[in-house]
Design a protein around this motif. Structure first.
Motif, PDB file in Angstrom:
ATOM      1  N   PRO A   1      53.691  24.357  15.884  1.00  0.00           N
ATOM      2  CA  PRO A   1      52.795  25.414  16.395  1.00  0.00           C
ATOM      3  C   PRO A   1      52.476  26.487  15.357  1.00  0.00           C
ATOM      4  O   PRO A   1      51.365  27.021  15.337  1.00  0.00           O
ATOM      5  CB  PRO A   1      53.588  26.002  17.573  1.00  0.00           C
ATOM      6  CG  PRO A   1      54.517  24.926  17.986  1.00  0.00           C
ATOM      7  CD  PRO A   1      54.897  24.213  16.721  1.00  0.00           C
ATOM      8  N   SER A   2      53.456  26.805  14.498  1.00  0.00           N
ATOM      9  CA  SER A   2      53.215  27.816  13.465  1.00  0.00           C
ATOM     10  C   SER A   2      52.206  27.328  12.427  1.00  0.00           C
ATOM     11  O   SER A   2      51.506  28.139  11.803  1.00  0.00           O
ATOM     12  CB  SER A   2      54.529  28.180  12.769  1.00  0.00           C
ATOM     13  OG  SER A   2      55.471  28.713  13.692  1.00  0.00           O
ATOM     14  N   CYS A   3      52.144  26.011  12.235  1.00  0.00           N
ATOM     15  CA  CYS A   3      51.261  25.436  11.213  1.00  0.00           C
ATOM     16  C   CYS A   3      49.842  25.190  11.701  1.00  0.00           C
ATOM     17  O   CYS A   3      48.922  25.041  10.876  1.00  0.00           O
ATOM     18  CB  CYS A   3      51.837  24.102  10.710  1.00  0.00           C
ATOM     19  SG  CYS A   3      53.390  24.254   9.815  1.00  0.00           S
ATOM     20  N   LEU A   4      49.652  25.123  13.007  1.00  0.00           N
ATOM     21  CA  LEU A   4      48.356  24.713  13.546  1.00  0.00           C
ATOM     22  C   LEU A   4      47.173  25.562  13.060  1.00  0.00           C
ATOM     23  O   LEU A   4      46.125  25.007  12.714  1.00  0.00           O
ATOM     24  CB  LEU A   4      48.402  24.693  15.078  1.00  0.00           C
ATOM     25  CG  LEU A   4      49.028  23.445  15.696  1.00  0.00           C
ATOM     26  CD1 LEU A   4      49.069  23.568  17.220  1.00  0.00           C
ATOM     27  CD2 LEU A   4      48.263  22.193  15.287  1.00  0.00           C
ATOM     28  N   PRO A   5      47.274  26.897  13.008  1.00  0.00           N
ATOM     29  CA  PRO A   5      46.116  27.665  12.515  1.00  0.00           C
ATOM     30  C   PRO A   5      45.708  27.277  11.100  1.00  0.00           C
ATOM     31  O   PRO A   5      44.513  27.121  10.803  1.00  0.00           O
ATOM     32  CB  PRO A   5      46.615  29.117  12.577  1.00  0.00           C
ATOM     33  CG  PRO A   5      47.674  29.113  13.627  1.00  0.00           C
ATOM     34  CD  PRO A   5      48.351  27.782  13.498  1.00  0.00           C
ATOM     35  N   ASP A   6      46.691  27.107  10.198  1.00  0.00           N
ATOM     36  CA  ASP A   6      46.364  26.723   8.821  1.00  0.00           C
ATOM     37  C   ASP A   6      45.837  25.291   8.756  1.00  0.00           C
ATOM     38  O   ASP A   6      44.984  24.977   7.916  1.00  0.00           O
ATOM     39  CB  ASP A   6      47.595  26.866   7.925  1.00  0.00           C
ATOM     40  CG  ASP A   6      47.954  28.316   7.666  1.00  0.00           C
ATOM     41  OD1 ASP A   6      47.047  29.155   7.693  1.00  0.00           O
ATOM     42  OD2 ASP A   6      49.142  28.607   7.445  1.00  0.00           O
TER      43      ASP A   6
END
Length: 265
Positions: free
Chosen positions: A182-187
């Motif tokens: 989830p932390s990586c999804l925006p990037d």
């Protein structure tokens, strides 16, 4: 900054964009009307519009305009889907393990700067002249941006967030699934936007060899006969489709990740 002020700035930015596009159209219309540029090189807007209507009605080289567009989008989306489901997982594992990254990074960094046409001949020799070589070329174009985005996003995940999850008893698979991903999804979504731009730019090169359909092929074929009106139609269509795809991704980003950049403010 209140909602009213933000809305006014948004409307003002839209107005500036409209003025920019209108200015280009006006310069184009005036320069062709007074014949400052040879119509062979810069056809008038009304001629481009008429050609667009003719292509909608009659197609190009016996194939409808919609079929040309769909053939190109088919190659593009197949390549993007394959890249998304291979580059992202590999990038996440490379971000977690420096040894896995050390194995794959030299390979990707070697081919990433290469021009697509430099290795397209090899792909044609290996995979043939049909859609497989074209999809492979587009896949390689999309793979590197997605891979790099995934690696960088994992490396930016705060270690404190991972340690907090582990202290609460989360296993490594759960940390990966509920914290890192989830932390990586925006990037990753940002990397997807970049990948679409790079892949879309490669589409014309992919349709240069042994293609008989596709919007990129249509532009290249029309240029051989100095049909600049068809070339302009193809370029405008490709630009419009690219803007539409990017707008949809940006809308998804806004709806799903509106908190990005605000959590620390």
């Amino acid at each position: 900054m209140g909602p009213r002020s933000t809305y006014k700035k948004h409307v003002l930015a839209r107005g500036v964009s409209f003025i920019s596009v209108a200015s280009i159209l006006m310069i184009w219309t005036v320069s062709t009307h007074f014949k400052w540029v040879d119509p062979v090189f810069l056809p008038p807007p009304q001629s481009v519009w008429q050609t667009f209507l003719e292509l909608l009605r009659d197609g190009y080289k016996g194939i409808s305009l919609s079929s040309h567009i769909l053939d190109s989008l088919y190659r593009l989306f197949i390549a993007l889907i394959l890249a998304l489901f291979t580059a992202v997982p590999l990038g996440i594992f490379c971000g977690i393990s420096k040894y896995v990254l050390a194995f794959f990074d030299p390979i990707i960094e070697f081919y990433r700067p290469l021009p697509p046409l430099a290795y397209y001949a090899l792909l044609v020799l290996w995979l043939g002249i049909d859609d497989r070589s074209k999809v492979a070329l587009l896949f390689l174009s999309a793979f590197a941006p997605l891979f790099l985005a995934a690696v960088a996003s994992v490396q930016r995940v705060p270690q404190d967030r991972i340690n907090a999850a582990r202290s609460l008893g989360a296993t490594k698979p759960k940390v990966l699934l509920y914290i890192i991903l989830p932390s990586c999804l925006p990037d990753i979504i940002t990397g997807l936007r970049t990948a679409i731009g790079v892949t879309y730019a490669t589409l014309v090169a992919a349709e240069m060899v042994a293609a008989t359909s596709g919007i990129g092929w249509m532009v290249l074929d029309a240029s051989k006969y100095l049909r600049s009106d068809i070339v302009f139609v193809g370029i405008i269509l490709m630009g419009g489709i690219a803007i539409l795809m990017d707008s949809l991704i940006r809308l998804y980003q806004h709806l799903q990740f509106s908190w990005v950049g605000k959590q620390d403010s």
